[in-house]
Write a protein that holds these residues in place. Structure first.
Motif, PDB file in Angstrom:
ATOM      1  N   ASP A  18      27.633  44.632  42.041  1.00  0.00           N
ATOM      2  CA  ASP A  18      27.224  44.096  43.346  1.00  0.00           C
ATOM      3  C   ASP A  18      26.378  42.832  43.248  1.00  0.00           C
ATOM      4  O   ASP A  18      26.513  41.925  44.051  1.00  0.00           O
ATOM      5  CB  ASP A  18      26.422  45.156  44.124  1.00  0.00           C
ATOM      6  N   PHE A  19      25.495  42.803  42.237  1.00  0.00           N
ATOM      7  CA  PHE A  19      24.546  41.697  42.215  1.00  0.00           C
ATOM      8  C   PHE A  19      25.192  40.352  41.894  1.00  0.00           C
ATOM      9  O   PHE A  19      24.595  39.305  42.114  1.00  0.00           O
ATOM     10  CB  PHE A  19      23.363  42.000  41.273  1.00  0.00           C
ATOM     11  N   VAL A  20      26.433  40.354  41.374  1.00  0.00           N
ATOM     12  CA  VAL A  20      27.138  39.078  41.222  1.00  0.00           C
ATOM     13  C   VAL A  20      28.340  38.964  42.145  1.00  0.00           C
ATOM     14  O   VAL A  20      28.780  37.858  42.470  1.00  0.00           O
ATOM     15  CB  VAL A  20      27.619  38.804  39.770  1.00  0.00           C
ATOM     16  N   ALA A  21      28.856  40.106  42.590  1.00  0.00           N
ATOM     17  CA  ALA A  21      30.096  40.097  43.372  1.00  0.00           C
ATOM     18  C   ALA A  21      29.977  39.211  44.607  1.00  0.00           C
ATOM     19  O   ALA A  21      30.915  38.499  44.979  1.00  0.00           O
ATOM     20  CB  ALA A  21      30.466  41.519  43.773  1.00  0.00           C
ATOM     21  N   TYR A  34      36.193  32.623  37.307  1.00  0.00           N
ATOM     22  CA  TYR A  34      35.931  34.030  37.005  1.00  0.00           C
ATOM     23  C   TYR A  34      35.330  34.741  38.211  1.00  0.00           C
ATOM     24  O   TYR A  34      35.801  35.804  38.619  1.00  0.00           O
ATOM     25  CB  TYR A  34      34.983  34.122  35.808  1.00  0.00           C
ATOM     26  N   LEU A  35      34.317  34.130  38.809  1.00  0.00           N
ATOM     27  CA  LEU A  35      33.615  34.809  39.906  1.00  0.00           C
ATOM     28  C   LEU A  35      34.494  34.980  41.142  1.00  0.00           C
ATOM     29  O   LEU A  35      34.377  35.965  41.861  1.00  0.00           O
ATOM     30  CB  LEU A  35      32.346  34.032  40.275  1.00  0.00           C
ATOM     31  N   THR A  36      35.396  34.027  41.391  1.00  0.00           N
ATOM     32  CA  THR A  36      36.204  34.120  42.611  1.00  0.00           C
ATOM     33  C   THR A  36      37.474  34.942  42.429  1.00  0.00           C
ATOM     34  O   THR A  36      38.132  35.271  43.404  1.00  0.00           O
ATOM     35  CB  THR A  36      36.610  32.724  43.138  1.00  0.00           C
ATOM     36  N   GLU A  47      37.986  41.164  40.206  1.00  0.00           N
ATOM     37  CA  GLU A  47      37.714  42.298  41.095  1.00  0.00           C
ATOM     38  C   GLU A  47      36.715  43.244  40.436  1.00  0.00           C
ATOM     39  O   GLU A  47      36.628  43.302  39.217  1.00  0.00           O
ATOM     40  CB  GLU A  47      39.013  43.095  41.342  1.00  0.00           C
ATOM     41  N   GLY A  48      36.002  43.947  41.251  1.00  0.00           N
ATOM     42  CA  GLY A  48      35.153  45.024  40.744  1.00  0.00           C
ATOM     43  C   GLY A  48      33.940  44.562  39.955  1.00  0.00           C
ATOM     44  O   GLY A  48      33.463  45.262  39.060  1.00  0.00           O
TER      45      GLY A  48
END
Ligand code: ADP
Ligand code: MG
Length: 595
Positions: free
Chosen positions: A78-81, A69-71, A74-75
């Motif tokens: 910011d704090f997890v991107a 999910y994290l990789t 998109e969008g």
């Protein structure tokens, strides 16, 4: 060949594998590595700790989906991107999230006993599986694709041949850390779980914490496996994280040898290869497609449970010539000792203790006190309530009414490990040793509270100095009770009388101010009894308070300073041995009135 040489040979084969093996075999070995990580967690959890989990596949899923999910999304805010930028950042994220979920599930389910715990793991294993399939942002049953490859030193590990090294490096690191952990103070606490919570807690082990620790470690290993899987496949869907795979992981651990770290590797290897082979072979035999291999696994499982309860690893070990690896106990400095109460001061005071089991009053207004440097014998016929009183004092069972004071503080109602911490140590009427562990390790459990090395330090071998002191202390106590030649023997291989003596050494390893012994002379031969009496006399002279529950009158009379006699839960006499011996009530109780 020594154990070390076997390991070196194994590592060499492992390192050479990708240089010589065809693609197909490397893929197989990659999967074996992934499964072995999960199975290793189960070795710790199920094999060593005795906690059965069917739900490990779900933890693999959380690890895999977190990174997927994290990789790929998109969008994200910011704090997890920033985490999704590289798989190397999602690895700690995957572990953390999995461990956090496991902590919640563990706190909810680990207190369940018996078959309720496995049922609990099935419940959350199924819930998480359906969650993966039904949450739209995780792609539902279609899953998540386009997961990036892992880069290492600028090389993208797209080829299974390279990925192989990453997987096996992680497997070996996990094996090493697990092996280290088991061979430490924390590891002994974990292994003590199988001896029952009462014994472990009496030695000061926080069993709830130990259970949670192995549960979280097993979840973390599963998360790493999931993370590797996601970036190897570069695609995830819910299928590999279902309950049936959770069961397969358990098969691997049990068939390989759930009590042994190498059993995880063996089980994962065996089941994976067998599955591959059977999936080719069986449909051809039956002339139809289907998961026939599951049937074979079921039969194999039953066979192993019948013929090799501890799995195949111990069987293989017996076949392989292994030079005896008797560890030497290095002479290490002493452990800290507690300040002892002054000789003659009251150490233990029981006031009006009452214990009821339903309608049965097992202890009725029992009072007694023990001084430092005194042996108080508690005697009485079978069923008089001696062990019950023992349990009240040691915190195994709280009294229904009355008070217990130890070293000036009230201890009734406290957990037994808290009472142990204050300097009370005990043995059990029915010996509670870990039969397959050495005498040394069993006794070292008694010194649990005299060390402080944590789980991480143990896994990384940073607590070796303290470990040396703990083992040296254990060895000293074993020598003190006269069992020096049995230090490295399995505790279960000793005669019953010797096992009782090991329990005394274990209690002494806690450096107690008060020693409680429940029928220590039972099953001892005459000479052993004499040696025991001599040991207890010496301990008394050193200022130890000793409460001795005994059935054997003759043993008590020569040894005790004072005697309390119980019958039907009540105190019927108290005094010097010779006074009590002549008391008509006592004669009546013991001999049923025959004079
Ligand atoms: P002793 O150690 O003097 O032989 P116990 O303290 O073991 O005696 O037992 C005293 C009485 O209490 C016995 O009648 C026994 O059956 C009963 N008892 C002991 N423990 C329990 C328990 N957990 N539940 C119900 N009854 C018990
Ligand atoms: Mg008893």
């Amino acid at each position: 060949m020594s154990a070390r040489n076997w390991v070196v040979a194994f590592l060499a084969l492992l390192a050479l594998g990708p240089l010589v093996l065809p693609e197909f075999h490397i893929t197989l070995l990659n999967y074996i590595g992934l499964y072995a990580l999960v199975a290793l967690g189960l070795v710790l959890l199920t094999g060593v700790g005795g906690l059965t989990s069917f739900g490990q596949a779900a933890f693999v899923g959380i690890g895999a989906y977190t990174s997927a999910y994290l990789t790929t999304t998109e969008g994200l805010p910011d704090f997890v991107a920033w985490v999704g930028v590289s798989p190397w950042l999602t690895l700690p994220a995957a572990i953390l999230l999995t461990v956090a979920v496991a902590a919640v599930l563990g706190l909810l389910t680990l207190r369940l006993s018996g078959h309720y715990l496995p049922l609990g793991t099935i419940a959350w294993g199924m819930s998480l599986y359906f969650l993966f399939g039904n949450v739209s942002f995780l792609g539902g049953h279609t899953g998540v694709s386009g997961i990036p490859a892992i880069s290492l030193f600028g090389v993208e590990l797209k080829d299974g041949r390279y990925f192989y090294y990453l997987i096996w490096l992680m497997v070996l690191a996990a094996l090493w850390a697990t092996q280290n952990l088991l061979d430490s103070r924390e590891g002994r606490a974990i292994r003590a779980l199988k001896g029952g919570a009462v014994m472990a807690e009496a030695m000061g082990v926080d069993t709830a914490r130990s259970k949670l620790v192995i549960f979280l470690i097993a979840a973390a290993f599963a998360a790493v496996s999931g993370w590797l899987y996601a970036h190897l496949q570069r695609f995830v869907n819910p299928t590999p994280f279902g309950l049936h795979i959770g069961i397969e992981y358990l098969f691997m651990a049990v068939i390989g040898g759930a009590g042994h770290v190498w059993g995880a590797l063996l089980g994962a290897g065996l089941i994976t290869i067998l599955k591959q082979w059977l999936q080719d072979l069986l449909p051809r035999i039956f002339g139809a497609s289907g998961n026939f291999e599951i049937i074979v696994f079921g039969l194999l499982m039953i066979f192993v449970l019948h013929r090799a309860r501890d799995g195949l690893w111990p069987v293989i070990r017996r076949l392989a010539p292994l030079r005896g690896a008797r560890r030497k106990v290095e002479s290490a400095g002493p452990l800290g000792r507690r300040t002892k109460p002054a000789a003659g001061s009251v150490v233990l005071e029981v006031k009006d203790a009452v214990k009821k089991f339903g309608g049965l009053t097992a202890n009725n207004h029992m009072s007694l006190s023990v001084r430092a440097g005194e042996i108080l014998a508690l005697i009485g016929p079978n069923g008089a309530g001696k062990s019950t009183l023992f349990n009240l004092i040691t915190g195994v069972d709280p009294p229904t009414a009355g008070e217990v004071h130890f070293l000036g503080g009230r201890v009734d109602g406290l957990a037994s490990r808290e009472i142990a911490r204050r300097g009370m140590s005990r043995t059990f009427q029915h010996v509670r040793l870990l039969a397959t562990m050495s005498v040394l390790e069993n006794v070292a459990i008694g010194a649990h509270l005299r060390g402080g090395g944590g789980v991480m330090a143990a896994a990384l071998r940073l607590e070796r100095a303290e470990e040396g002191r703990l083992l040296a202390e254990a060895a000293r106590q074993i020598e003190r009770v006269g069992l020096a030649e049995h230090v490295f023997d399995a505790a279960g291989s000793l005669a019953l009388g010797q096992q009782r003596t090991v329990e005394i050494a274990r209690a002494l390893a806690a450096d107690p101010s008060l020693l409680l012994l429940d029928e220590p002379a039972a099953g001892l031969r005459y000479l052993e009894k004499q040696a025991l009496a001599e040991l207890l006399g010496r301990l008394r002279d050193e200022g130890m308070g000793i409460l001795l529950v005994e059935h054997d009158m003759d043993f008590v009379m020569g040894l005790a300073d004072r005697v309390v006699v119980m019958e039907f839960g009540e105190k019927i006499a108290e005094g010097l041995p010779e006074e009590v011996q002549g008391n008509p009530d006592v004669i009546e109780a013991y001999l049923g009135g025959v004079d």
